[in-house]
Write a protein that holds these residues in place. Sequence first.
Motif, PDB file in Angstrom:
ATOM      1  N   ILE A   1      28.810  47.174  37.490  1.00  0.00           N
ATOM      2  CA  ILE A   1      28.836  46.001  36.508  1.00  0.00           C
ATOM      3  C   ILE A   1      27.230  45.432  36.408  1.00  0.00           C
ATOM      4  O   ILE A   1      26.785  45.211  35.221  1.00  0.00           O
ATOM      5  CB  ILE A   1      29.599  44.850  36.905  1.00  0.00           C
TER       6      ILE A   1
ATOM      7  N   ASP B   1      27.415  36.948  41.301  1.00  0.00           N
ATOM      8  CA  ASP B   1      28.645  37.041  41.202  1.00  0.00           C
ATOM      9  C   ASP B   1      29.215  36.339  42.661  1.00  0.00           C
ATOM     10  O   ASP B   1      28.420  36.124  43.428  1.00  0.00           O
ATOM     11  CB  ASP B   1      28.886  38.477  41.716  1.00  0.00           C
TER      12      ASP B   1
ATOM     13  N   LEU C   1      29.645  34.577  37.676  1.00  0.00           N
ATOM     14  CA  LEU C   1      30.432  35.471  37.625  1.00  0.00           C
ATOM     15  C   LEU C   1      31.718  35.337  38.528  1.00  0.00           C
ATOM     16  O   LEU C   1      31.168  35.648  39.547  1.00  0.00           O
ATOM     17  CB  LEU C   1      29.933  36.912  37.792  1.00  0.00           C
TER      18      LEU C   1
ATOM     19  N   ALA D   1      35.846  36.769  39.394  1.00  0.00           N
ATOM     20  CA  ALA D   1      36.921  37.641  39.182  1.00  0.00           C
ATOM     21  C   ALA D   1      38.486  36.922  39.525  1.00  0.00           C
ATOM     22  O   ALA D   1      39.333  37.391  38.956  1.00  0.00           O
ATOM     23  CB  ALA D   1      37.084  38.990  40.530  1.00  0.00           C
TER      24      ALA D   1
ATOM     25  N   LYS E   1      35.673  37.819  34.967  1.00  0.00           N
ATOM     26  CA  LYS E   1      35.703  39.237  34.990  1.00  0.00           C
ATOM     27  C   LYS E   1      37.182  39.529  34.833  1.00  0.00           C
ATOM     28  O   LYS E   1      37.976  38.985  35.315  1.00  0.00           O
ATOM     29  CB  LYS E   1      35.274  39.990  36.504  1.00  0.00           C
ATOM     30  N   PRO E   2      37.496  40.653  33.980  1.00  0.00           N
ATOM     31  CA  PRO E   2      36.573  41.565  33.395  1.00  0.00           C
ATOM     32  C   PRO E   2      35.739  40.673  31.979  1.00  0.00           C
ATOM     33  O   PRO E   2      36.774  39.766  31.511  1.00  0.00           O
ATOM     34  CB  PRO E   2      37.024  42.714  32.899  1.00  0.00           C
TER      35      PRO E   2
END
Length: 235
Positions: A17, A56, A82, A84, A105-106
């Motif tokens: 990523i 992230d 970011l 998930a 994400k995604p």
Amino acid sequence: MTLLAANILIVDDEQAIADLVEVYLKNENYNVLKFYDGKDALNCIESERLDLAILDVMLPDVDGFSICQQIREKHNFPVIMLTAKEEEIDKITGLTLGADDYITKPFRPLELIARVKAQLRRFTKYNSSERNQEERLIAFSGLVLDMDTHECTLNEKRLSLTPTEFSILWVLCSNRGRVVSSEELFQEVWGDKYFSNSNNTVMVHIRHLREKMQDSAEHPKYVKTVWGVGYKIEE
């Protein structure tokens, strides 16, 4: 005069990523500083001039929330988180700690690039030296906003505002006496298209702004909610 390309920090332990985002950012002629863990990223933050960070949330050593918090102790450049997770609590946590935007994400790389451009446009706009001097200082009712230093004081006490909170307050103060709709506020501050869930983002930032100003939502002295319309600061 040639403008310097923006320096963008990307931190993600999923190397595929991080590498993909790097390719898309470089295609837009941005300088990329890429790391797969938080420790190296923190060292970079201390030593390099950065214009934006993409963090992230889940990292093997220092999580993205902690990095965001440490950035905000010294810097006011935009931060995009970011995550998930779809959970709203993660988004609220990120915004509370000073993040300016988040993407789950995604995600489509082009959507992330659009968010990056929007944040850089907003940050550049509200820090532009092209503004007239009289437009760079707002002072009324004990509230002072200085665009040059990006500082805000309330009754001579400095408020620790994120860049987004400062921008929201600047827009509301610049339009004091007039109701600014949630859609107008979002488009002005985030520079992005307004969707129904964008109102939640505005509400979270308004709530934290009020908390820092010690302004009551029920009996506000400064930021008033005009239900079904938007927000207003009186003359």
